[in-house]
Scaffold this motif. Sequence first.
Motif, PDB file in Angstrom:
ATOM      1  N   ILE A 143       0.838  -1.199   0.000  1.00  0.00           N
ATOM      2  CA  ILE A 143       0.000   0.000   0.000  1.00  0.00           C
ATOM      3  C   ILE A 143       0.874   1.251   0.000  1.00  0.00           C
ATOM      4  O   ILE A 143       0.620   2.198  -0.752  1.00  0.00           O
ATOM      5  CB  ILE A 143      -0.982  -0.016   1.202  1.00  0.00           C
ATOM      6  CG1 ILE A 143      -2.045  -1.088   0.976  1.00  0.00           C
ATOM      7  CG2 ILE A 143      -1.624   1.352   1.412  1.00  0.00           C
ATOM      8  CD1 ILE A 143      -2.902  -1.374   2.186  1.00  0.00           C
ATOM      9  N   GLN A 144       1.922   1.265   0.804  1.00  0.00           N
ATOM     10  CA  GLN A 144       2.831   2.404   0.853  1.00  0.00           C
ATOM     11  C   GLN A 144       3.503   2.635  -0.499  1.00  0.00           C
ATOM     12  O   GLN A 144       3.666   3.771  -0.941  1.00  0.00           O
ATOM     13  CB  GLN A 144       3.907   2.206   1.928  1.00  0.00           C
ATOM     14  CG  GLN A 144       3.389   2.257   3.334  1.00  0.00           C
ATOM     15  CD  GLN A 144       2.914   3.638   3.701  1.00  0.00           C
ATOM     16  OE1 GLN A 144       3.499   4.642   3.330  1.00  0.00           O
ATOM     17  NE2 GLN A 144       1.821   3.690   4.452  1.00  0.00           N
ATOM     18  N   ARG A 145       3.873   1.561  -1.168  1.00  0.00           N
ATOM     19  CA  ARG A 145       4.526   1.675  -2.479  1.00  0.00           C
ATOM     20  C   ARG A 145       3.582   2.296  -3.505  1.00  0.00           C
ATOM     21  O   ARG A 145       3.964   3.219  -4.234  1.00  0.00           O
ATOM     22  CB  ARG A 145       4.988   0.304  -2.953  1.00  0.00           C
ATOM     23  CG  ARG A 145       5.687   0.340  -4.283  1.00  0.00           C
ATOM     24  CD  ARG A 145       6.265  -1.032  -4.630  1.00  0.00           C
ATOM     25  NE  ARG A 145       6.778  -0.998  -5.966  1.00  0.00           N
ATOM     26  CZ  ARG A 145       6.087  -1.337  -7.054  1.00  0.00           C
ATOM     27  NH1 ARG A 145       4.852  -1.763  -6.944  1.00  0.00           N
ATOM     28  NH2 ARG A 145       6.629  -1.269  -8.244  1.00  0.00           N
ATOM     29  N   ILE A 146       2.352   1.808  -3.547  1.00  0.00           N
ATOM     30  CA  ILE A 146       1.378   2.350  -4.494  1.00  0.00           C
ATOM     31  C   ILE A 146       1.083   3.809  -4.159  1.00  0.00           C
ATOM     32  O   ILE A 146       0.982   4.664  -5.043  1.00  0.00           O
ATOM     33  CB  ILE A 146       0.070   1.512  -4.491  1.00  0.00           C
ATOM     34  CG1 ILE A 146       0.360   0.060  -4.866  1.00  0.00           C
ATOM     35  CG2 ILE A 146      -0.973   2.118  -5.424  1.00  0.00           C
ATOM     36  CD1 ILE A 146       1.037  -0.139  -6.201  1.00  0.00           C
ATOM     37  N   TYR A 147       0.990   4.117  -2.878  1.00  0.00           N
ATOM     38  CA  TYR A 147       0.742   5.492  -2.413  1.00  0.00           C
ATOM     39  C   TYR A 147       1.859   6.419  -2.903  1.00  0.00           C
ATOM     40  O   TYR A 147       1.603   7.515  -3.398  1.00  0.00           O
ATOM     41  CB  TYR A 147       0.646   5.480  -0.891  1.00  0.00           C
ATOM     42  CG  TYR A 147       0.335   6.795  -0.232  1.00  0.00           C
ATOM     43  CD1 TYR A 147      -0.803   7.525  -0.568  1.00  0.00           C
ATOM     44  CD2 TYR A 147       1.163   7.297   0.757  1.00  0.00           C
ATOM     45  CE1 TYR A 147      -1.095   8.728   0.062  1.00  0.00           C
ATOM     46  CE2 TYR A 147       0.878   8.491   1.387  1.00  0.00           C
ATOM     47  CZ  TYR A 147      -0.250   9.201   1.041  1.00  0.00           C
ATOM     48  OH  TYR A 147      -0.536  10.383   1.670  1.00  0.00           O
ATOM     49  N   VAL A 154      -4.319  10.226  -2.193  1.00  0.00           N
ATOM     50  CA  VAL A 154      -5.113   9.195  -1.530  1.00  0.00           C
ATOM     51  C   VAL A 154      -6.211   8.668  -2.451  1.00  0.00           C
ATOM     52  O   VAL A 154      -6.432   7.459  -2.537  1.00  0.00           O
ATOM     53  CB  VAL A 154      -5.707   9.729  -0.199  1.00  0.00           C
ATOM     54  CG1 VAL A 154      -6.651   8.713   0.422  1.00  0.00           C
ATOM     55  CG2 VAL A 154      -4.593  10.071   0.774  1.00  0.00           C
ATOM     56  N   SER A 155      -6.910   9.548  -3.136  1.00  0.00           N
ATOM     57  CA  SER A 155      -8.018   9.116  -3.998  1.00  0.00           C
ATOM     58  C   SER A 155      -7.528   8.204  -5.122  1.00  0.00           C
ATOM     59  O   SER A 155      -8.122   7.158  -5.392  1.00  0.00           O
ATOM     60  CB  SER A 155      -8.735  10.324  -4.586  1.00  0.00           C
ATOM     61  OG  SER A 155      -9.331  11.082  -3.565  1.00  0.00           O
ATOM     62  N   ARG A 165     -11.715   5.125  -0.081  1.00  0.00           N
ATOM     63  CA  ARG A 165     -10.741   6.160   0.280  1.00  0.00           C
ATOM     64  C   ARG A 165     -10.582   6.275   1.796  1.00  0.00           C
ATOM     65  O   ARG A 165      -9.481   6.403   2.318  1.00  0.00           O
ATOM     66  CB  ARG A 165     -11.177   7.501  -0.318  1.00  0.00           C
ATOM     67  CG  ARG A 165     -10.185   8.625  -0.101  1.00  0.00           C
ATOM     68  CD  ARG A 165     -10.645   9.919  -0.734  1.00  0.00           C
ATOM     69  NE  ARG A 165     -12.009  10.293  -0.403  1.00  0.00           N
ATOM     70  CZ  ARG A 165     -12.357  10.886   0.750  1.00  0.00           C
ATOM     71  NH1 ARG A 165     -11.450  11.170   1.644  1.00  0.00           N
ATOM     72  NH2 ARG A 165     -13.613  11.204   0.991  1.00  0.00           N
ATOM     73  N   ARG A 166     -11.675   6.216   2.549  1.00  0.00           N
ATOM     74  CA  ARG A 166     -11.595   6.341   4.017  1.00  0.00           C
ATOM     75  C   ARG A 166     -10.858   5.153   4.641  1.00  0.00           C
ATOM     76  O   ARG A 166     -10.125   5.309   5.610  1.00  0.00           O
ATOM     77  CB  ARG A 166     -12.992   6.474   4.616  1.00  0.00           C
ATOM     78  CG  ARG A 166     -13.568   7.845   4.373  1.00  0.00           C
ATOM     79  CD  ARG A 166     -14.840   8.042   5.187  1.00  0.00           C
ATOM     80  NE  ARG A 166     -15.693   8.961   4.470  1.00  0.00           N
ATOM     81  CZ  ARG A 166     -16.959   8.753   4.174  1.00  0.00           C
ATOM     82  NH1 ARG A 166     -17.550   7.651   4.565  1.00  0.00           N
ATOM     83  NH2 ARG A 166     -17.647   9.643   3.511  1.00  0.00           N
ATOM     84  N   LEU A 172      -3.277   4.298   6.266  1.00  0.00           N
ATOM     85  CA  LEU A 172      -2.108   5.175   6.180  1.00  0.00           C
ATOM     86  C   LEU A 172      -1.830   5.896   7.489  1.00  0.00           C
ATOM     87  O   LEU A 172      -0.676   6.238   7.779  1.00  0.00           O
ATOM     88  CB  LEU A 172      -2.312   6.207   5.062  1.00  0.00           C
ATOM     89  CG  LEU A 172      -2.334   5.650   3.636  1.00  0.00           C
ATOM     90  CD1 LEU A 172      -2.714   6.734   2.641  1.00  0.00           C
ATOM     91  CD2 LEU A 172      -1.006   5.020   3.283  1.00  0.00           C
ATOM     92  N   ALA A 173      -2.841   6.093   8.300  1.00  0.00           N
ATOM     93  CA  ALA A 173      -2.662   6.796   9.582  1.00  0.00           C
ATOM     94  C   ALA A 173      -2.042   5.899  10.645  1.00  0.00           C
ATOM     95  O   ALA A 173      -1.481   6.390  11.625  1.00  0.00           O
ATOM     96  CB  ALA A 173      -4.007   7.326  10.078  1.00  0.00           C
TER      97      ALA A 173
END
Length: 178
Positions: A143-147, A154-155, A165-166, A172-173
């Motif tokens: 997830i971090q890599r794609i982010y 985020v969207s 998204r939420r 991520l938080a």
Amino acid sequence: MFEKDPHLLIADDDRPFLNRLAKAMASRGFTVTMAESVADALSALRTQPPAFAVIDMRLGDGNGLDVITELKSRRPEARGVILTGYGNISSAVLAIKLGAFDYLAKPADADEVFFALMNGDAAAVGTIPQNPMSAERVRWEHIQRIYELCERNVSETARRLNMHRRTLQRILAKRAPR
């Protein structure tokens, strides 16, 4: 390379760690220059580009990757190791692409740093990790890599990962799982 030029730059904004690592590396035969900021490290590079560097990813005034980039432009054969307490796969890949020789998670001891500087990634070849990543950690890293690839949008990241998204914002938080 070590016998010809044992000059080592250590850049870290954690002064106690910086002092301990500098002392340990000096006892192993390095000539150590210490820097507590990106500005100090860049200044030291311009004065005398070292053969070796150990650089914290996040320094008080910027990103340690800027120091690696400058080091590689001034001395392409230099061996640089990135240290970070905020490790994720995308930042490790970026560090290696920019010219870092290795990437270590903090807290790293002097033996790990010395081995990384002297042998590169030879330790990773043919050895089984003592503490492999959990499935949750692998998911978090992905997830971090794609982010990061979506430039922290985020969207767009949520769309590519096919999640709400939420939900992504909650993930991520949180801190990285072990």
